[in-house]
Design a protein around this motif. Structure first.
Motif, PDB file in Angstrom:
ATOM      1  N   ALA A  61       0.836  -1.202   0.000  1.00 14.42           N
ATOM      2  CA  ALA A  61       0.000   0.000   0.000  1.00 14.42           C
ATOM      3  C   ALA A  61       0.871   1.252   0.000  1.00 14.42           C
ATOM      4  O   ALA A  61       0.384   2.352   0.262  1.00 14.42           O
ATOM      5  N   ALA A  62       2.169   1.074  -0.308  1.00  9.55           N
ATOM      6  CA  ALA A  62       3.117   2.192  -0.226  1.00  9.55           C
ATOM      7  C   ALA A  62       4.094   2.199  -1.394  1.00  9.55           C
ATOM      8  O   ALA A  62       5.259   2.542  -1.226  1.00  9.55           O
ATOM      9  N   GLY A  63       3.644   1.782  -2.569  1.00 12.91           N
ATOM     10  CA  GLY A  63       4.523   1.808  -3.728  1.00 12.91           C
ATOM     11  C   GLY A  63       5.439   0.603  -3.804  1.00 12.91           C
ATOM     12  O   GLY A  63       5.303  -0.368  -3.055  1.00 12.91           O
ATOM     13  N   ASN A  64       6.409   0.691  -4.712  1.00 13.88           N
ATOM     14  CA  ASN A  64       7.295  -0.434  -4.975  1.00 13.88           C
ATOM     15  C   ASN A  64       8.268  -0.653  -3.819  1.00 13.88           C
ATOM     16  O   ASN A  64       8.830   0.285  -3.262  1.00 13.88           O
ATOM     17  N   SER A  65       8.460  -1.926  -3.438  1.00 17.04           N
ATOM     18  CA  SER A  65       9.378  -2.261  -2.351  1.00 17.04           C
ATOM     19  C   SER A  65      10.017  -3.602  -2.631  1.00 17.04           C
ATOM     20  O   SER A  65       9.326  -4.571  -2.937  1.00 17.04           O
ATOM     21  N   VAL A  66      11.341  -3.672  -2.505  1.00 16.15           N
ATOM     22  CA  VAL A  66      12.023  -4.947  -2.723  1.00 16.15           C
ATOM     23  C   VAL A  66      11.606  -5.963  -1.667  1.00 16.15           C
ATOM     24  O   VAL A  66      11.672  -7.177  -1.902  1.00 16.15           O
ATOM     25  N   PHE A  67      11.142  -5.518  -0.506  1.00 18.05           N
ATOM     26  CA  PHE A  67      10.735  -6.421   0.566  1.00 18.05           C
ATOM     27  C   PHE A  67       9.727  -7.457   0.082  1.00 18.05           C
ATOM     28  O   PHE A  67       9.759  -8.621   0.497  1.00 18.05           O
ATOM     29  N   LEU A  68       8.827  -7.085  -0.806  1.00 20.23           N
ATOM     30  CA  LEU A  68       7.729  -7.953  -1.215  1.00 20.23           C
ATOM     31  C   LEU A  68       8.011  -8.745  -2.484  1.00 20.23           C
ATOM     32  O   LEU A  68       7.158  -9.535  -2.914  1.00 20.23           O
ATOM     33  N   VAL A  99      -3.289  20.314  16.929  1.00 20.94           N
ATOM     34  CA  VAL A  99      -4.221  20.316  15.806  1.00 20.94           C
ATOM     35  C   VAL A  99      -4.475  18.889  15.331  1.00 20.94           C
ATOM     36  O   VAL A  99      -3.530  18.103  15.158  1.00 20.94           O
ATOM     37  N   ALA A 100      -5.731  18.558  15.111  1.00 20.80           N
ATOM     38  CA  ALA A 100      -6.100  17.237  14.600  1.00 20.80           C
ATOM     39  C   ALA A 100      -5.856  17.181  13.102  1.00 20.80           C
ATOM     40  O   ALA A 100      -6.121  18.148  12.375  1.00 20.80           O
ATOM     41  N   ALA A 101      -5.361  16.035  12.632  1.00 21.60           N
ATOM     42  CA  ALA A 101      -5.041  15.903  11.204  1.00 21.60           C
ATOM     43  C   ALA A 101      -5.208  14.454  10.777  1.00 21.60           C
ATOM     44  O   ALA A 101      -5.263  13.535  11.603  1.00 21.60           O
ATOM     45  N   THR A 102      -5.288  14.255   9.457  1.00 22.38           N
ATOM     46  CA  THR A 102      -5.367  12.912   8.887  1.00 22.38           C
ATOM     47  C   THR A 102      -4.023  12.211   9.044  1.00 22.38           C
ATOM     48  O   THR A 102      -2.970  12.824   8.859  1.00 22.38           O
ATOM     49  N   ASN A 103      -4.072  10.946   9.392  1.00 22.94           N
ATOM     50  CA  ASN A 103      -2.865  10.134   9.557  1.00 22.94           C
ATOM     51  C   ASN A 103      -2.734   9.210   8.352  1.00 22.94           C
ATOM     52  O   ASN A 103      -3.466   8.233   8.225  1.00 22.94           O
ATOM     53  N   ALA A 104      -1.799   9.522   7.457  1.00 24.29           N
ATOM     54  CA  ALA A 104      -1.651   8.752   6.222  1.00 24.29           C
ATOM     55  C   ALA A 104      -1.291   7.298   6.498  1.00 24.29           C
ATOM     56  O   ALA A 104      -1.683   6.399   5.736  1.00 24.29           O
ATOM     57  N   LEU A 105      -0.554   7.028   7.575  1.00 19.98           N
ATOM     58  CA  LEU A 105      -0.212   5.641   7.901  1.00 19.98           C
ATOM     59  C   LEU A 105      -1.465   4.868   8.289  1.00 19.98           C
ATOM     60  O   LEU A 105      -1.648   3.711   7.871  1.00 19.98           O
ATOM     61  N   ALA A 106      -2.353   5.475   9.047  1.00 18.19           N
ATOM     62  CA  ALA A 106      -3.605   4.812   9.412  1.00 18.19           C
ATOM     63  C   ALA A 106      -4.452   4.534   8.177  1.00 18.19           C
ATOM     64  O   ALA A 106      -5.112   3.495   8.085  1.00 18.19           O
ATOM     65  N   VAL A 107      -4.415   5.448   7.204  1.00 15.31           N
ATOM     66  CA  VAL A 107      -5.168   5.236   5.956  1.00 15.31           C
ATOM     67  C   VAL A 107      -4.596   4.039   5.195  1.00 15.31           C
ATOM     68  O   VAL A 107      -5.345   3.228   4.634  1.00 15.31           O
ATOM     69  N   GLN A 108      -3.267   3.903   5.154  1.00 20.29           N
ATOM     70  CA  GLN A 108      -2.666   2.729   4.521  1.00 20.29           C
ATOM     71  C   GLN A 108      -3.114   1.442   5.213  1.00 20.29           C
ATOM     72  O   GLN A 108      -3.436   0.446   4.560  1.00 20.29           O
ATOM     73  N   LEU A 109      -3.145   1.463   6.537  1.00 22.10           N
ATOM     74  CA  LEU A 109      -3.559   0.270   7.284  1.00 22.10           C
ATOM     75  C   LEU A 109      -5.045  -0.005   7.097  1.00 22.10           C
ATOM     76  O   LEU A 109      -5.478  -1.162   7.146  1.00 22.10           O
ATOM     77  N   GLN A 110      -5.830   1.031   6.861  1.00 20.16           N
ATOM     78  CA  GLN A 110      -7.236   0.803   6.520  1.00 20.16           C
ATOM     79  C   GLN A 110      -7.338   0.036   5.202  1.00 20.16           C
ATOM     80  O   GLN A 110      -8.150  -0.897   5.069  1.00 20.16           O
TER      81      GLN A 110
END
Length: 483
Positions: free
Chosen positions: A207-214, A304-315
């Motif tokens: 969910a985060a682009g290309n990665s050699v890990f996978l 300040v409250a804000a969107t958490n991009a990491l939480a969106v990836q985990l969603q």
């Protein structure tokens, strides 16, 4: 220095070339890979349940010294001495005996004379630790074999190449090779289980682009965005305001001549379109009718409250896990990222925000898995952190520089939580693990860390060496943090 025992990079082959094309197209495997997977594997076929592992890669090199802190008197005095420069931008955190300080944690296994805490921004993760669903693995790093400080200084044993380099250490963490590697240990785990999944292309998902890990020898990562599969657009409906345009594009896609490469390209693109349709129909919706949207997190610096991009990836990961049955998935490996950890400057402010994002995202994912489709999937999904390297214990004024070993988190219902695994290193300078400026010589290898996860996942002991080529150099294959 003796030659490194990292496996040599594989030469570029037709299969690998086509696999790269498949990854770019959104597919996960070439026809060759699918045929290899279809041959079957005993471990894959014996997997009757569902399990997933999720890698959260902290890009840039997380400062573990301000993430998990030793707070006993001796350790804290060293921390205050070396990390409090007296300036307003000092990287020193409030802690022992101070109001509003670090968050104490009490591991089930005592380490004589030591006490510990988490960063003040990590209250949601402290709750997971206290509940027994999160553990700390101390001083993990890239290693070829066990090494002492004397051996490191003398270069008398094999060491990981290109230490302290972002790109290379990211690659070694994920694959066992410096930059240019073609497979990662997440992908090699996927190779073991791909034939047990009805659709091998959904075995390793980023969910985060290309990665050699996978990337594996057989599987190729399937890349998704917030809305799902990366789409090949305009193959139906209208193109340039005309249905004829879409038909023409579809005809071009389907046209294959006599050239084998061209034929395979057509097959790859067709498979990408088919898998896009399959995933779109299988994964759960985002929102009240599917996987709840993550709430905002609060920036500890601004309030300040804000969107958490990491939480969106985990969603997105949770939405795909929710579609595991229609996808025919028994084993899946996922990859998400959180960037910004190269904190040479303004560390106290930047790191506080990053720690808040990480803790918030982990707590959201845990709560989501607890009731996904009316079932508690937390024992079936394990999330772990990884990063380029740790950082120096000493401050450069308002930040830290590149280090080596670092502490990491493992989270899930199958984790033997509320504990710290591995001997927690001394604080300060000049100790037996200080390779310079307090940078830690790792005492736990990435291979051991990953192999513990892989064994829980179901990789047989006789296959672990395929996934972790250096594992045989270490006496312990299992660190014990998984039930």
């Amino acid at each position: 220095m003796p030659p490194s025992s990292f496996p040599p990079a594989a030469p570029i082959s037709r299969r690998r070339f086509l696999g790269s094309m498949a990854a770019l197209a959104g597919s996960a495997a070439t026809p060759f890979a699918l045929n290899l997977a279809a041959m079957g594997d005993a471990a894959a076929q014996s997997a009757s349940d569902y399990k997933a592992i999720v890698c959260i890669f902290l890009n840039g090199g997380n400062d573990a010294f301000n993430t998990v802190l030793a707070t006993d008197t001796a350790s804290w005095s060293q921390y205050q001495r070396l990390r409090n420069t007296g300036a307003s931008d000092s990287i020193h955190l409030p802690g022992v005996g101070e109001t509003g300080g670090v968050l104490p944690i009490v591991p089930d296994t005592a380490q004589a004379g030591r006490s510990f805490a988490l960063h003040p921004s990590m209250a949601p993760l402290k709750d997971l630790f206290d509940a027994g669903r999160a553990a700390v693995v101390a001083n993990v790093g890239t290693l070829v074999q066990p090494v002492t400080l004397a051996q490191y200084k003398a270069k008398s044993v094999a060491l990981p190449p290109k230490l302290f380099s972002h790109n290379d250490q990211q690659s070694i963490w994920q694959s066992g090779q410096p930059e240019g590697a073609t497979t990662g240990w997440g992908g090699r785990i996927g190779d073991v289980f791909a034939s047990g999944n009805a659709n091998a292309m959904f075995t390793t998902v980023s969910a985060a682009g290309n990665s050699v890990f996978l990337s594996g020898s057989q599987v190729r990562q399937f890349q998704v965005g917030q809305s799902g599969a990366v789409a090949i657009r305009n193959t139906s409906g209208y193109l340039f305001s005309s249905p004829a345009g879409a038909s023409a594009l579809q005809a071009i896609i389907n046209e294959a001549g006599n050239d084998p490469i061209e034929q395979e390209q057509v097959a790859v693109v067709q498979r990408a379109i088919a898998s896009q349709t399959l995933l779109s129909g299988a994964m759960l919706a985002a929102g009240p009718t599917g996987v709840p949207n993550p709430g905002t997190y609060v920036n500890p610096n601004t309030g300040v409250a804000a969107t958490n991009a990491l939480a969106v990836q985990l969603q997105t990961v949770a939405r795909i896990i929710g579609g595991r049955n229609p996808l025919g998935a028994k084993r899946q490996v996922f990859y998400v990222t959180l960037g910004g950890f190269d904190t040479h400057d303004r560390q106290k402010v930047l790191h506080a925000d990053l720690m808040a994002r990480l803790a918030h995202a982990l707590a959201y994912f845990d709560a989501t898995l607890a009731s996904l489709q009316g079932a508690d999937l937390r024992r079936q999904v394990t999330t772990f952190t990884a990063s380029d390297f740790g950082r120096t214990f000493t401050s450069n004024g308002d930040g830290t520089d590149h280090g080596w070993g670092a502490h990491h988190f493992v989270v899930g219902g199958a984790v033997r939580g509320r504990d710290i695994y591995g001997a927690f290193p001394a604080s300060g300078l000049g100790h037996e693990l200080d390779v310079g400026s307090g940078s830690l010589l790792p005492t736990t290898s990435v291979d051991q860390y990953g192999a513990t996860l892989a064994r829980w996942f179901g990789v047989p002991d006789n296959r672990l060496a395929e996934v972790f080529p250096n594992l045989g150099n270490f006496s312990r294959r299992d660190l014990g943090f998984m039930a």
